[in-house]
Scaffold this motif. Sequence first.
Motif, short mmCIF file in Angstrom:
data_model
loop_
_atom_site.label_atom_id
_atom_site.label_comp_id
_atom_site.label_asym_id
_atom_site.label_seq_id
_atom_site.Cartn_x
_atom_site.Cartn_y
_atom_site.Cartn_z
N ALA A 46 -11.49 3.99 -0.14
CA ALA A 46 -12.43 4.74 -0.23
C ALA A 46 -12.67 6.21 0.20
N PHE A 49 -13.86 3.64 -4.61
CA PHE A 49 -15.08 3.23 -4.59
C PHE A 49 -15.57 2.15 -4.79
N GLU A 50 -14.93 1.72 -6.49
CA GLU A 50 -14.94 0.25 -7.49
C GLU A 50 -13.40 -0.61 -6.61
N THR A 109 -14.67 -1.78 -3.25
CA THR A 109 -16.02 -3.52 -3.44
C THR A 109 -15.03 -3.75 -3.82
N VAL A 169 -17.85 2.46 1.86
CA VAL A 169 -18.45 3.45 0.56
C VAL A 169 -19.17 4.07 0.66
N GLU A 184 -18.21 7.66 2.15
CA GLU A 184 -17.32 8.51 1.66
C GLU A 184 -17.96 8.93 1.01
N ARG A 185 -19.02 8.40 0.27
CA ARG A 185 -19.98 9.34 -0.33
C ARG A 185 -21.06 9.84 -0.28
#
Length: 636
Positions: free
Chosen positions: A399, A404-405, A408, A444, A447-448
């Motif tokens: 992350a 991000f993917e 996850t 995530v 971090e977004r």
Amino acid sequence: RRARAIAAGCLLLAAIAIAGVILAFVGVKRARRAERLAQHERMASEQARGQGEALLGFLTNHLSRELSTFGRYQTIAELSQREIDYFQRLPPQLKDADAVRSAALALTQHAHAESFLGNEVLAARNVTKAVALLHSLRRTDQSEATAISLGRAYAVSGLVAWNQGFGARATTRLRRAVNLLRPQAERAGASEEARHAYFTALQYFGFVGMATLPSEQEAQLTRTALRVMRQLGTADHGGVIGVAQYASVQAELARALVSLGRLNRARREAEDAITGLNRALARRPQYGLALLFKALADRVLVEAAQNELDPVRAARFASQMIQTARALVHVEPGNQAYASWQSVAYAEAGDAMWAAGRLREAIHYDQKSVILGRKISADSGLSLENLGYMVTTTAARQARLGDFEGATSTGAFLSPGALRMPGPIGKRLKAVIATAQGYPGAVVAYERGDFAGARRIAHDAVRRLQDRHGKDLQYALTKPLLCRLAEIDGRAEYLLSAFAAAATAERLALQTCAAQRVSNHKLERRRLKAQAAIWLSMALAGEGKPEEAARTITPTVRWYRGLEERNHGDQWLPLEFAETLYAQSLTDPRQRAALLQRAGDLVNHLPHAIARLHDTRQWRARIEAAQRTDRVAARR
């Protein structure tokens, strides 16, 4: 004539009597001969049974010990199962004390072998039977042999409990084993069997003690085990098994010394252990336990280098550990306990690469560690503690890199389906793992820049983990997860200006990050605690509590200054020190300008791989905003 008739009658009666006596004598002789023959046959039968039981005992004890040096735990399991089957078929009248002890030994050996093969449920069932048999026998038999057998059973029971993730239970059982065997082994003229059983219990206790005991107590256990081995005379001339066992305890002692911060002594013990283990492996290349403890000694060298802020040297030792772990898995590919060391070796390499600023390489090793750790936990229930640490660490790193993917996907490796653990403990642990699945979403979101979403997910997960926290889980998954989730919760609350809530969350992070013992990198645990102290101090300053904030951050600043002076290549340390200086600037108006200037210089000279990250950019912006505010205030 009458007199002759009477005389003849008397003679006849006498003859009959004599004949009766002769017949009786012959009958007695025959009866005695038959009895002697039957007794001889019974003795021969008993002798044959005794020889058979002795042979089975040899197979399950002495031969099994030799077979373990070739990594043949499947064969050990099969041999011990033969003796278990024999005892079950034995008539009750023949189940004397010796037979019961032999059966308990077979059950113990079988449990030990199955535990190494990853069949923890079967191992736990059999060693529980062994303990029950020996407890029943001790009601009528207080012999040394029975006490030793019970001590061995408790030692294996503790090891099995540890492999199942029950740290407190493992500690209790191993302490019983040590207390039971100590008087047998330390009295004058103690048998070699008693001392060997005592040494084995101490060895297991030291191994488990890495995560359940204070480091000084763990070190004392290993020192006692080494003394017992020297008394046995096996350290130098006890053959390949004795040499390997002595060296394995040296590796355990080295591990405890790293935790105590005695790095030079830890390195020497680890290097001596590797030398001894290499001697054993030169004669028995398939000696699984020798390879396992060599991997442990390699890990000590990794941890010592990490604690000395020398990630390049740590990476070199981690590569050495990976090679040892691969050789270990090659011995017995189906052995889940062996495979777990390969997973740990990859994680150590990932940590070293991350500290060296080689972030993509770190993720590569982290992912290999997670994939292997997930397979081990799914197949056997082993390494849940390591799996939780690896998944949360890898997801957080991905992350931070903006993947991000990937973060996850990594989080999906933590699922209740990973467990093969029945009963109420298994149910609670599945609930913990289900809660842990929220961590990747929280990190995530953070971090977004979705701090409200990160706070919501992390806060809910923290609450559920605290509700379901059980005694047996304190070193398995709960503490590492609480540490990670409380970090996210506290930082998100701070960035949303909810300073009181942020302080509460960071206090929890401070407590749980310092308490977890997944990693033996003492410096790493201290850095986790320092990170929580930084954000706690910032939250307290935001609440208008500058004095408390200063008391919180001042020791951390002093500590980081010391680290800066002895840094040998840790690429993250300058950023962490900059964060600390910024937090201190909020509590020290007189030095604020100098602190912010120094923090800005540190951030501006970071390696490109770290400087471009979202978190780093946030810190640069935070420091620059504070400097602009001060310049505007100065102009006014």
